[in-house]
Design an enzyme around this catalytic site. Structure first.
Site, mmCIF file in Angstrom:
data_model
loop_
_atom_site.group_PDB
_atom_site.id
_atom_site.type_symbol
_atom_site.label_atom_id
_atom_site.label_comp_id
_atom_site.label_asym_id
_atom_site.label_seq_id
_atom_site.Cartn_x
_atom_site.Cartn_y
_atom_site.Cartn_z
ATOM 1 N N TYR A 1 0.865 -1.177 0.000
ATOM 2 C CA TYR A 1 0.000 0.000 0.000
ATOM 3 C C TYR A 1 0.905 1.233 0.000
ATOM 4 O O TYR A 1 1.381 1.678 1.032
ATOM 5 C CB TYR A 1 -0.916 -0.018 1.219
ATOM 6 C CG TYR A 1 -1.857 1.167 1.295
ATOM 7 C CD1 TYR A 1 -2.536 1.610 0.160
ATOM 8 C CD2 TYR A 1 -2.062 1.843 2.492
ATOM 9 C CE1 TYR A 1 -3.397 2.699 0.221
ATOM 10 C CE2 TYR A 1 -2.922 2.927 2.564
ATOM 11 C CZ TYR A 1 -3.576 3.342 1.430
ATOM 12 O OH TYR A 1 -4.427 4.427 1.488
ATOM 13 N N ASP B 1 -1.928 -1.346 -4.212
ATOM 14 C CA ASP B 1 -2.372 0.010 -4.526
ATOM 15 C C ASP B 1 -1.139 0.904 -4.556
ATOM 16 O O ASP B 1 -0.574 1.229 -3.514
ATOM 17 C CB ASP B 1 -3.363 0.463 -3.460
ATOM 18 C CG ASP B 1 -3.843 1.897 -3.654
ATOM 19 O OD1 ASP B 1 -3.398 2.557 -4.603
ATOM 20 O OD2 ASP B 1 -4.667 2.348 -2.835
ATOM 21 N N HIS C 1 -12.097 0.510 -4.467
ATOM 22 C CA HIS C 1 -11.214 -0.185 -5.405
ATOM 23 C C HIS C 1 -11.851 -1.513 -5.812
ATOM 24 O O HIS C 1 -12.735 -2.025 -5.119
ATOM 25 C CB HIS C 1 -9.862 -0.502 -4.755
ATOM 26 C CG HIS C 1 -9.056 0.692 -4.374
ATOM 27 N ND1 HIS C 1 -7.898 1.058 -5.031
ATOM 28 C CD2 HIS C 1 -9.216 1.598 -3.376
ATOM 29 C CE1 HIS C 1 -7.382 2.131 -4.460
ATOM 30 N NE2 HIS C 1 -8.165 2.478 -3.448
#
Length: 281
Positions: A115, A158, A258
């Protein structure tokens, strides 16, 4: 192997939906981001009942990463060597590390759930932190593949970067005004290619977004961003034969902002001399 990455935006709020997706889509390995809970608060039981092993890392109600796998997780690693930390208003080499990276090996494939820091603003210290974090990850990846060039390695998650203009459909995300599309961020993403990695989804799915803000009807208008990726080493990329972006997971009750990104692999055709593992699936 079916490998997926998904920023679930709070696993406790979306555990049923996440597990149902894994079972329905026959996901072998799921990398999760923004679990938004402490390690001990992760809903392990729901995944275990569905036949998954889980490794998670969370420190508080922000950030957090996890990997779920049908096969045992080996060599679990919290954070990558050289990963910088962050604390607002402070500088230095010993800042506390956030829960942004977890790695594990599944049947010989090294998988990282990542992340990447958001950056917040072009003049924010978090933006400098983001670029440093990406550079250290690139360096670690380059070093890893230099030592073991035939390693099937995947950086998933991500990345909080839309690498090209085609990846940006959100009118509020503007070069020169916001993060995610600035030249330094895009250059940091592109640098992973020099480290030996390839975006394994784009050649198979050249268009499509993976994130839509909850505000301003972004999803109905399809004003999204492509910021979730699976980047693979040569041994990993050569084994990919299919990919999907599950846009429909943005619909329905309590969706994440997402959607899952999936890659299908088959390493069973590797030569014995390559020392590559046979992958289930």
């Amino acid at each position: 192997m079916r490998l997926a990455t998904w920023n679930v935006n709070s696993i406790r709020a979306r555990v049923t939906r996440t597990v149902e997706f894994c079972v329905r889509e026959h996901i072998d390995v799921l990398a999760m981001q923004e679990i938004k809970c402490k390690t001990e608060q992760f809903p392990y039981a729901a995944f275990e009942e569905a036949g998954y092993h889980v490794a998670a890392h969370g420190l508080n109600q922000w950030n957090g990463v996890a990997i779920a796998s049908r096969e045992p997780l080996e060599d679990v690693e919290i954070g990558f060597p050289g990963m910088p930390g962050f604390e607002k208003g402070k500088e230095g080499p010993d800042l506390p590390q956030e829960a942004r990276a977890i790695g594990a090996t599944v049947n010989g494939v090294r998988v990282w759930s990542l992340y990447v820091p958001n950056g917040r603003g072009l003049d924010d210290p978090h933006y400098v932190y983001k670029l440093d974090w990406l550079d250290q990850l690139r360096q670690y990846t380059a070093d890893t593949l230099a030592q073991n060039p035939r390693l099937p390695l995947a950086l998933t998650g991500d990345f909080n970067i839309a690498p090209t203009d085609d990846d940006n459909g959100d009118p509020t995300v503007v070069e020169g005004a916001t993060t995610h599309v600035s030249p330094p961020e895009r250059a940091a993403f592109a640098a992973f290619e020099s480290a030996g990695l390839t975006d394994v989804v784009r050649p198979l799915i050249p268009t499509g977004y993976t994130y839509w803000d909850y505000k301003q009807l972004r999803f109905p208008r399809n004003e999204g961003l492509r910021i979730d990726f699976i980047l693979g080493s040569p041994a990993f990329a050569d084994a990919v034969h299919g990919a999907e972006i599950h846009r429909n997971e943005r619909k329905g009750e309590v969706p994440s902002d997402h959607v899952p990104v999936v890659a299908d692999l088959d390493l069973s055709g590797a030569d014995d001399d390559d020392d590559l593992p046979m992958i289930f699936g």
